[in-house]
Design an enzyme around this catalytic site. Structure first.
Site, PDB file in Angstrom:
ATOM      1  N   SER A  20       0.855  -1.187   0.000  1.00  0.00           N
ATOM      2  CA  SER A  20       0.000   0.000   0.000  1.00  0.00           C
ATOM      3  C   SER A  20       0.888   1.233   0.000  1.00  0.00           C
ATOM      4  CB  SER A  20      -0.900   0.006   1.241  1.00  0.00           C
ATOM      5  OG  SER A  20      -1.858  -1.018   1.173  1.00  0.00           O
ATOM      6  N   ASP A  56      -7.656  -2.064   5.231  1.00  0.00           N
ATOM      7  CA  ASP A  56      -8.530  -3.224   5.437  1.00  0.00           C
ATOM      8  C   ASP A  56      -9.490  -3.390   4.270  1.00  0.00           C
ATOM      9  OD1 ASP A  56      -7.262  -3.401   7.935  1.00  0.00           O
ATOM     10  OD2 ASP A  56      -8.773  -2.110   8.857  1.00  0.00           O
TER      11      ASP A  56
END
Length: 335
Positions: free
Chosen positions: A242, A274
């Site tokens: 990420s 998430d």
């Protein structure tokens, strides 16, 4: 069924204040509470995408009771009503319009489940996060979790191992859970940090999803391509990094791709990673190509930043963003 494991569940409290001023008293203008911890956040998004999900991990005490009561009230309210159109992107099917059930398979512990508090400054959009450590888990409680986990793996299409370790759990716990999933032939994604990630990656999970800071801590490098390749050499079959507002970088046995949203967006990033995990896992079990998995993960992550409540995602924003996420293939492929 997709299984999510949250060893350190939490009751997530979000407070909105007009302006956060150090050393001052504040009148809260908005407040919400919901079941939290990374794996439960993943489960909420999977449910909204129409995937049946089972959650396990630990819950205990009065806070654990509230968490489980809230969990029983899910599916999430973010899901569209019947008949709402789903997004369409190259190679993807429209998202289901009805949320799927989330099954509570949490293990009860004697200690009190932790709370996390997010204070959102409405003037700037910035968020201040306070996270409690979690309850002390005994050896017997850990053994009970292992037994339940192995039973649940028998019916799982994929499993996500997410978040921090509560006190009392040994640092190699995720490595143990990764090995059990691999022995059962279930694809496993690991999303943690620090020494638990270092130990867990040596057990050869199918995927890991570190952010830039976690990746730098693991490899010592802040150059995304170098660090992601290094993480893969340490044992993970695929590494999905990420990169915050710059999207995601995937280094896999099938190739290397980078996906990015069409523009940077302001908002609360809590839970964005998430949502990305939910996008990756749902794409995996649906058999989507890597570009389409990444497109979904980035769109969900960005839509989570735009949501007014930490950890939820803005459905309308997701549907609008999904076909606009750019995916670029890099060469040579990672082997």
């Amino acid at each position: 069924m997709i299984l999510t494991v949250t060893l350190n569940t939490a009751l997530d409290l979000t407070y909105g204040v007009p302006e956060l001023v150090p050393h001052a008293s504040h009148r809260v203008s908005e407040m919400s509470e919901r079941p939290g911890g990374k794996g439960l956040n993943v489960a909420r998004v999977l449910s909204a995408l129409g995937h049946e999900t089972v959650v396990t991990g630990f819950a205990g005490g009065s806070t654990g009771t509230v968490l489980r009561e809230l969990l029983a009230g899910l599916p999430a309210t973010d899901a569209p009503g019947p008949g709402a159109p789903g997004p369409e992107a190259p190679g993807t099917a429209p998202a289901p319009t009805t949320p799927a059930p989330i099954t509570d398979a949490l293990v009860t512990v004697a200690g009190n489940t932790r709370r996390t508090i997010a204070v959102v400054d409405r003037a700037t959009g910035d968020t201040t996060q306070l996270n409690e450590p979690g309850p002390l888990v005994t050896a017997d409680e850990w053994a009970a979790l292992l037994g339940r986990y192995e039973e649940l793996l028998a019916g799982a299409d994929a499993v996500a191992l997410c978040g921090s370790l509560p006190p009392g759990i040994h640092v190699g716990a995720y490595a143990e859970l990764v090995r059990a999933a691999r022995a059962a032939g279930v694809p496993v994604l690991l999303d943690t940090s620090g020494e638990p990630l270092r130990r867990g990656i040596a057990a050869r999970p199918d995927l890991i999803k570190p952010n830039a800071d976690e990746l730098a801590q693991l490899t010592g490098s802040r150059e995304p391509m170098r660090a992601t390749r290094d993480a893969r050499r340490r044992g993970a079959h695929g590494v999905i990094a990420s990169l915050g507002p710059d999207g995601m970088l995937a280094v896999t046995p099938d190739g290397i791709w980078q996906a990015a949203p069409p523009a940077r967006v302001p908002g609360n990033p809590t839970g964005a990673g998430d949502s990305a995990v939910a996008g990756l896992l749902s794409g995996l079990v649906e058999g989507l190509s890597w570009p389409d998995r990444l497109r979904r993960a980035v769109a969900l992550s960005t839509a989570t930043v735009l949501s007014p409540t930490a950890g939820d995602f803005d459905r309308a924003a997701y549907e609008e963003l999904l076909p606009r996420v750019g995916v670029e293939e890099h060469t040579p492929a990672a082997r």
